[in-house]
Write an enzyme that holds these catalytic residues in place. Structure first.
Site, PDB file in Angstrom:
ATOM      1  CB  SER A 481     -22.384  53.622  15.855  1.00  0.00           C
ATOM      2  OG  SER A 481     -21.166  53.449  15.164  1.00  0.00           O
ATOM      3  CB  CYS A 651     -20.120  47.626  14.026  1.00  0.00           C
ATOM      4  SG  CYS A 651     -19.994  49.214  14.897  1.00  0.00           S
ATOM      5  CG  ASP A 696     -19.252  52.283  11.864  1.00  0.00           C
ATOM      6  OD1 ASP A 696     -18.193  52.910  12.042  1.00  0.00           O
ATOM      7  OD2 ASP A 696     -20.359  52.696  12.262  1.00  0.00           O
ATOM      8  CD1 TRP A 698     -13.231  51.670  18.428  1.00  0.00           C
ATOM      9  CD2 TRP A 698     -15.108  51.629  17.232  1.00  0.00           C
ATOM     10  NE1 TRP A 698     -14.165  51.008  19.171  1.00  0.00           N
ATOM     11  CE2 TRP A 698     -15.330  50.958  18.467  1.00  0.00           C
ATOM     12  CE3 TRP A 698     -16.155  51.717  16.309  1.00  0.00           C
ATOM     13  CZ2 TRP A 698     -16.558  50.399  18.796  1.00  0.00           C
ATOM     14  CZ3 TRP A 698     -17.379  51.162  16.654  1.00  0.00           C
ATOM     15  CH2 TRP A 698     -17.566  50.514  17.875  1.00  0.00           C
TER      16      TRP A 698
END
Length: 699
Positions: A481, A651, A696, A698
């Protein structure tokens, strides 16, 4: 030369032309000839003469005024043009039906892949076909006409398999986007037989959305499903999920088409080795993703196939203590024409650890500088080489092949015969068989054994390096990012990256490929070390109106895109624009050690850019405190902001943080909004559908 002299020359030219015309007249016509009456007088020049004069005059003007410009516009070429060498020289006929007919293939395996796993699985399914007397091939849906699925009946005993990954917020991968759009329309697929395997991650809300959608949509349009769709979970063991589904697929295929297995096939090489003894060094790939010399002869536009060699201008440590490292890195993009927006991702093409490469070569007794090419045995294959060729083994292991990821079952299965010790062969046979899934998971996946460690643990295993290069997956770019705003840093891209370095359960040191490589990129001069990068656009965006409230939730490096968002708001404020409430929930382990960008954040809070700065320091007290706890403490404020139209952003870690935050948000909506669980769920879903709740994350 000035305009006056130019006009003088033109007048002289016209005078010369007139004299020439008079000279060309018959001599008698220049003598005393009686003039006709005024009413019958003919013009001095006829229409043909006027046309010729104008043409000559025009050519004279063009020659005089533009001769110098033309000479200046064609200087001697000083820069050698970029040589583009495509990976594939196969026919570009987009008709996969024509290809199936021409090559007598009857199984098309389509893949939607972002990181290469789906493409790898598709290749394995295509090779499986041999075992059943079928001929299959892997197909990129972006490179063919998917409407030809309506013509599958033209190929006898044909069917299609789909390996489709889900990307982002339930989206198709880039190469499957057009196929996804095509499926929105109605088509007659009654002649299609199919099966779907989806690749996803259960930590994400839209688990396997693409696979589920395609499986359902094909059935709705009349296609016949051969077996239940497989759902691979990358958060658990996607390899095991794939193998299990494959064991249900082929019996279903055999039953439907009335065929039987022709026996367990031996190891089938997809590529043949070609050695190059004498080759021009300028024709050898040295790490370029696709285009020969693209890293040394730079030419925009820059993308995944043509990355920009950016100079690292800053690489500094953000942590103030402790045993971990977090890097702030700045890439120079001045003069590159690269544009980015806050919230986008930057891809970094890293290289493997050279010491690992040397160890592999030593164990297999290989000359790393030997030049070779791997050629596809299928002359009609679109993919002629597994990676750019010709190249050296050193380049292949450094740039093109993933040597750090634990190899999948098929890799170890295909190199069993290269083990000279019967015990090693028996062990590999056992863990790669269907009954050995658990042992394989424990010995390879959970212990994080890479190919180097496996070669060390099984010393009699000596596979040819070219075969390993064929079997191992490609080394892909790593995405980060972007932690800056182009409004404040138009010529730099910032990233914030934690160094991955830990020990596995068998006490092996595991080092992240990209972060450990980036850690060596320390600026040492005006130009600095160079790194191949490109920007990938993201839907993670601030609201268009600066007055719209925003709530940002991102602990650790999850703060990265929000640093860019805050810079955007700070820039707007500096221009005198009104900005809405800007609320940040972030955190780290200890304030004294890993509070990144502390001075910046507190400065933004001080000047009013941040209306709330909420930091959770999980290990600064006996009971751990995380961002979800702070959100719960501020539940009334969060609810009021949501009611005022605030946009919510999350995020970071999907497995734990994002899930826990989502649970707290449901509780806040249910309690403060006086809603039932079902109503709160619908409210949150509505935020997502309206683009007011973006993640966003992971795993």
């Amino acid at each position: 030369m000035n305009c006056t002299s130019n006009l003088t020359i033109l007048k002289e030219g016209i005078s010369c032309i007139n004299k020439a015309i008079m000279t060309d007249m018959d001599p008698d016509e220049t003598q005393s000839v009686p003039l006709p009456a005024a009413t019958e007088e003919e013009p001095f020049l006829g229409m043909t003469d006027i046309f010729l004069v104008c043409m000559i005059l025009g050519l004279t003007i063009y020659w005089w005024f533009f001769r110098d410009r033309k000479a200046a516009a064609t200087p001697q070429q000083l820069v050698k043009p970029l040589t583009v060498v495509p990976l594939s020289t196969a026919s570009r006929d987009p008709s996969f039906i024509n290809r199936m007919k021409k090559t007598k293939k009857n199984v098309a395996v389509f893949y939607g892949s972002q990181t290469g796993t789906a493409e790898e699985f598709a290749g394995r399914l295509a090779r499986d076909c041999i075992r059943y007397g079928l001929k299959g091939f892997a197909v990129d849906p972006e490179e063919c006409e998917m409407e030809e699925l309506t013509r599958m009946g033209e190929v006898e005993s044909s069917f299609a398999l789909f390996c489709l990954a889900t990307y982002g917020e339930g989206d198709p991968t880039d190469n499957a986007q057009e196929f996804f759009d095509w499926l929105q329309e109605d088509h007659d697929l009654s002649e299609l037989r199919y099966a779907v395997f989806g690749l996803g991650n259960k930590t994400y809300e839209h688990f396997n959305a693409m696979g589920i959608f395609v499986d359902k949509r094909l059935e709705e349009m009349g296609a016949v499903r051969l077996c239940t769709a497989g759902m691979g979970d990358d958060d658990a063991n996607i390899e095991e999920d794939f193998v299990t589904w494959r064991e249900t697929l082929w019996p279903a295929v055999c039953e439907h088409f009335g065929i039987e297995s022709v026996g367990e096939e031996g190891v089938m090489r997809q590529y043949t080795l070609e050695k190059h003894e004498d080759i021009n060094q300028n024709e050898i790939f040295t790490g370029e993703p696709t285009r020969l010399n693209s890293l040394t002869q730079q030419k925009p536009p820059y993308d995944a196939k043509n990355p920009y060699m950016s100079s690292v201008k800053v690489n500094r440590e953000l942590h103030k203590g402790g045993d971990r490292s977090c890097m702030h890195i700045e890439f120079d993009i001045s003069g590159s024409r690269i544009r980015y927006e806050a919230g986008d991702h930057v891809a970094v093409y890293a290289t493997n650890d050279p010491s690992m490469v040397e160890e592999i070569a030593h164990l297999l007794n290989v000359n790393l500088d030997e030049v070779f090419t791997l050629n596809n045995v299928d002359d009609e294959a679109a993919k002629k080489h597994p990676f750019p060729c010709p190249t050296t083994y050193r380049t292949a292991l450094l740039h093109y092949v993933d040597i750090t990821h634990p190899p999948r079952t098929n890799v170890l299965h295909d190199i069993i015969d290269y083990a000279s010790d019967p015990k090693d062969r028996e062990f590999l046979t056992r863990i790669t068989a269907s009954a050995g899934k658990k042992e394989f998971a424990e010995w390879v996946t959970e212990s994080h054994r890479d190919i180097l460690q496996i070669l060390k643990d099984l010393p009699s295993l000596k596979p040819p390096l070219d075969h390993l290069c064929e079997l191992l997956p490609r080394l892909h770019a790593r995405y980060y990012s972007i932690s800056s705003s182009p409004k404040e840093h138009p010529e730099r891209i910032h990233i914030t990256a934690v160094l991955v370095d830990y020990h596995s359960k068998i006490d092996r040191r595991i080092k992240g490929v990209a972060t450990n490589w980036l850690a060596t990129k320390i600026p040492n001069g005006p130009d600095g070390p160079r790194v191949p990068i490109y920007v990938r656009k993201s839907p993670f965006r601030l609201p268009f109106k600066t007055t719209t409230p925003v709530i940002m939730i991102g602990p650790g490096t999850g703060l990265a895109p929000f640093r860019g968002f805050i810079q955007e708001r700070h820039h707007a404020k500096a221009e005198g624009k009104p900005i809405g409430d800007t609320v940040l929930f972030s955190g780290c382990r200890k304030k004294s050690e890993d509070y990144i960008y502390q001075e910046e954040l507190e400065g933004y809070e001080g000047d009013g850019t941040l209306s709330q700065l909420n930091m959770a320091f999980s290990r600064d007290q006996a009971q751990k405190v995380y961002v979800q706890h702070l959100i719960k403490q501020k539940s009334e404020s969060v609810w009021n902001l949501l009611n005022d139209g605030a946009h919510l952003y999350v995020c970071g870690d999907a497995r734990h943080m994002a899930h826990d935050v989502d649970m707290v948000l449901h509780e806040i909506v249910e309690k403060n909004g006086n809603m039932t669980q079902s109503q709160a769920k619908d409210f949150i879903k509505g935020l997502r559908n309206k683009g007011r709740y973006a993640c966003d994350v992971w795993s």
